[in-house]
Design an enzyme around this catalytic site. Sequence first.
Site, PDB file in Angstrom:
ATOM      1  CG  HIS A   5      -0.268   0.087   2.532  1.00 22.03           C
ATOM      2  ND1 HIS A   5      -0.015  -1.035   3.282  1.00 22.03           N
ATOM      3  CD2 HIS A   5       0.228   1.124   3.251  1.00 22.03           C
ATOM      4  CE1 HIS A   5       0.594  -0.689   4.396  1.00 22.03           C
ATOM      5  NE2 HIS A   5       0.763   0.622   4.406  1.00 22.03           N
ATOM      6  NE  ARG A   9       1.616  10.969   9.484  1.00 21.40           N
ATOM      7  CZ  ARG A   9       2.767  10.442   9.103  1.00 21.40           C
ATOM      8  NH1 ARG A   9       3.283  10.776   7.931  1.00 21.40           N
ATOM      9  NH2 ARG A   9       3.407   9.602   9.878  1.00 21.40           N
ATOM     10  CD  GLU A  55      -1.619   2.959   6.449  1.00 22.42           C
ATOM     11  OE1 GLU A  55      -1.298   3.711   7.395  1.00 22.42           O
ATOM     12  OE2 GLU A  55      -0.923   1.993   6.075  1.00 22.42           O
ATOM     13  CG  ASN A  59      -2.047  11.054  13.080  1.00 22.03           C
ATOM     14  OD1 ASN A  59      -1.983   9.911  13.486  1.00 22.03           O
ATOM     15  ND2 ASN A  59      -1.189  11.553  12.214  1.00 22.03           N
ATOM     16  CG  HIS A  73       1.539  10.968  -9.460  1.00 26.45           C
ATOM     17  ND1 HIS A  73       2.704  11.419 -10.049  1.00 26.45           N
ATOM     18  CD2 HIS A  73       1.160   9.881 -10.160  1.00 26.45           C
ATOM     19  CE1 HIS A  73       2.994  10.638 -11.070  1.00 26.45           C
ATOM     20  NE2 HIS A  73       2.081   9.697 -11.167  1.00 26.45           N
ATOM     21  CD  GLU A 116      -0.182   9.708 -14.225  1.00 24.52           C
ATOM     22  OE1 GLU A 116       0.149   9.885 -15.397  1.00 24.52           O
ATOM     23  OE2 GLU A 116       0.583   9.177 -13.371  1.00 24.52           O
TER      24      GLU A 116
END
Length: 139
Positions: A5, A9, A55, A59, A73, A116
């Site tokens: 993956h 964030r 992923e 937080n 990207h 993209e």
Amino acid sequence: MKYLHTMVRVTDLDASLRFYRDALGLEEVRRSEYPQGRFTLVYLAAPGDHDAQIELTHNWDPEVYTGGRNFGHVAYAVKDIYATCQRLQDMGVTILRPPRDGRMAFVRSPDQISVELLQDGPALAPAEPWASMPNTGSW
């Protein structure tokens, strides 16, 4: 070795899910809450292809993230780049680099991650409004 993956964030999990899940069409594969660490992980993947996941790390305590072009990207192949860009635009996503060539477009997530979009297979014939649409911002 197997690719698992890419982690990004995100500051607003709901806004990010509207982008990645609802607008791009990715499926939520799994979600884990970590109250002790005060964060949530959400894994998404293209329908039928759960081998390559993104992923989203949220937080719970507010943070300011600064991006760098060194990240680059994430990229997805799509069946119809024009239909995909129209769906994204209809959902309020700005098409930063329109698919003028019938092959490639760029958009950004709510956290400014470049995405993209590439036409799966040969490029489509140039079509309006995309063929004459200028770039918007940076991608």
